[in-house]
Design a protein around this motif. Sequence first.
Motif, mmCIF file in Angstrom:
data_model
loop_
_atom_site.group_PDB
_atom_site.id
_atom_site.type_symbol
_atom_site.label_atom_id
_atom_site.label_comp_id
_atom_site.label_asym_id
_atom_site.label_seq_id
_atom_site.Cartn_x
_atom_site.Cartn_y
_atom_site.Cartn_z
ATOM 1 N N THR A 10 -14.500 -0.702 27.314
ATOM 2 C CA THR A 10 -15.896 -0.288 27.338
ATOM 3 C C THR A 10 -16.698 -1.423 27.966
ATOM 4 O OG1 THR A 10 -16.311 -1.175 25.129
ATOM 5 C CG2 THR A 10 -15.699 1.144 25.284
ATOM 6 N N ARG A 11 -17.998 -1.181 28.210
ATOM 7 C CA ARG A 11 -18.867 -2.189 28.810
ATOM 8 C C ARG A 11 -19.866 -2.680 27.768
ATOM 9 N NH1 ARG A 11 -21.123 1.200 33.786
ATOM 10 N NH2 ARG A 11 -21.315 2.674 32.055
ATOM 11 N N THR A 34 -14.088 -7.874 39.857
ATOM 12 C CA THR A 34 -14.772 -6.658 39.430
ATOM 13 C C THR A 34 -13.741 -5.575 39.137
ATOM 14 O OG1 THR A 34 -16.733 -7.154 40.750
ATOM 15 C CG2 THR A 34 -16.405 -4.845 40.105
ATOM 16 N N ALA A 35 -13.924 -4.896 38.024
ATOM 17 C CA ALA A 35 -13.030 -3.793 37.665
ATOM 18 C C ALA A 35 -13.652 -2.468 38.099
ATOM 19 C CB ALA A 35 -12.781 -3.780 36.166
ATOM 20 N N ASP A 47 -18.277 0.452 38.093
ATOM 21 C CA ASP A 47 -17.652 -0.865 38.265
ATOM 22 C C ASP A 47 -18.339 -1.836 37.324
ATOM 23 O OD1 ASP A 47 -20.000 -2.014 39.713
ATOM 24 O OD2 ASP A 47 -19.376 -0.601 41.264
ATOM 25 N N ALA A 48 -17.635 -2.883 36.977
ATOM 26 C CA ALA A 48 -18.179 -3.869 36.036
ATOM 27 C C ALA A 48 -17.476 -5.197 36.234
ATOM 28 C CB ALA A 48 -17.992 -3.386 34.601
ATOM 29 N N LEU A 53 -16.400 -6.511 30.153
ATOM 30 C CA LEU A 53 -15.467 -5.556 29.572
ATOM 31 C C LEU A 53 -15.040 -5.953 28.163
ATOM 32 C CD1 LEU A 53 -13.102 -4.829 32.601
ATOM 33 C CD2 LEU A 53 -15.200 -3.635 31.923
ATOM 34 N N VAL A 54 -14.868 -4.925 27.334
ATOM 35 C CA VAL A 54 -14.352 -5.108 25.976
ATOM 36 C C VAL A 54 -13.136 -4.198 25.828
ATOM 37 C CG1 VAL A 54 -14.825 -4.897 23.514
ATOM 38 C CG2 VAL A 54 -16.663 -5.588 25.085
ATOM 39 N N LEU A 55 -12.007 -4.784 25.487
ATOM 40 C CA LEU A 55 -10.779 -4.003 25.339
ATOM 41 C C LEU A 55 -10.866 -3.118 24.099
ATOM 42 C CD1 LEU A 55 -7.863 -3.600 26.491
ATOM 43 C CD2 LEU A 55 -7.115 -5.276 24.778
#
Length: 294
Positions: A10-11, A34-35, A47-48, A53-55
């Motif tokens: 998640t972002r 960037t993912a 994109d982020a 990002l949080v797993l």
Amino acid sequence: MQFQIGDMVTRASYQMDIMFRIIRIDETDQHEATAILHGNEVRLIADAKMSDLVLIQKEEQLTREKDDERKINESLDLLRQDYQLLREKQEYYTSGQYQHQEQYFHMPGKVLHLDGDASYLKKCLDVYERIGVPVYGVHCHEKKMPSVIDSLLDQYRPDILVITGHDAYSKQKGGVNDIGAYRHSRHFVETVQKARKKIPHLDQLVIFAGACQSHFESLIQAGANFASSPSRVNIHALDPVYIVAKISFTPFVDRINVWDVLRNTLTREKGLGGIETKGVLRVGMPYKKDHEST
């Protein structure tokens, strides 16, 4: 933290509202990679930065997926109820309103589902199978859809065409009415235009087009019967299936009320809209079982 392609994330900057899977990691930026993300439940591409990002842990992922499955089953129950009512009504009129022992067979509309996401396509095909909609599924990148639609229509000759995948609106690229500010809306529009050039009549080929935040007005003007997204919101991965199922199971002599279609979807009128359209179901008789002689 090291992330890999396929990880569920998640972002943080969006309050961890949407579950994504990482489909690509762009390392051209010297400062931070960037993912590229695809929504796991909604048809959104984003994109982020990796630091945002949080797993998602396996337990949380399962919880989210169970909640999503609950919503899906609720919509499927509504679809089944609608189909049963339509079936009883159609058989009543087909029989001339008299009671007799003949059995009927139903021919739902055939669907060609063109999807830019292979995993979403599989989810959709599974649901089509569960509710009995005949479908041909084709995985194709959104940019390539305009170049393949003519041959696919010739090959499969569907009653209903679905053109979907991933999309997103970026206010940095332009205003909300600027189709150039959308990731794939112009590709969907061009595909609809080519399909309509081949089959102009709105009731001869029923078209659903669009994904998350897509340019709804352009898709309808191009010739789609139903499209996303009037309020530029995210739509659920399976929303196109619910719309298609309603069309497929509505008799061709009946017109579909737009709200009757939208109420079975998970996004409803903020994410989906359309125009009055005829159903495509046909009823025949008598029904012959396989073991009976012809």
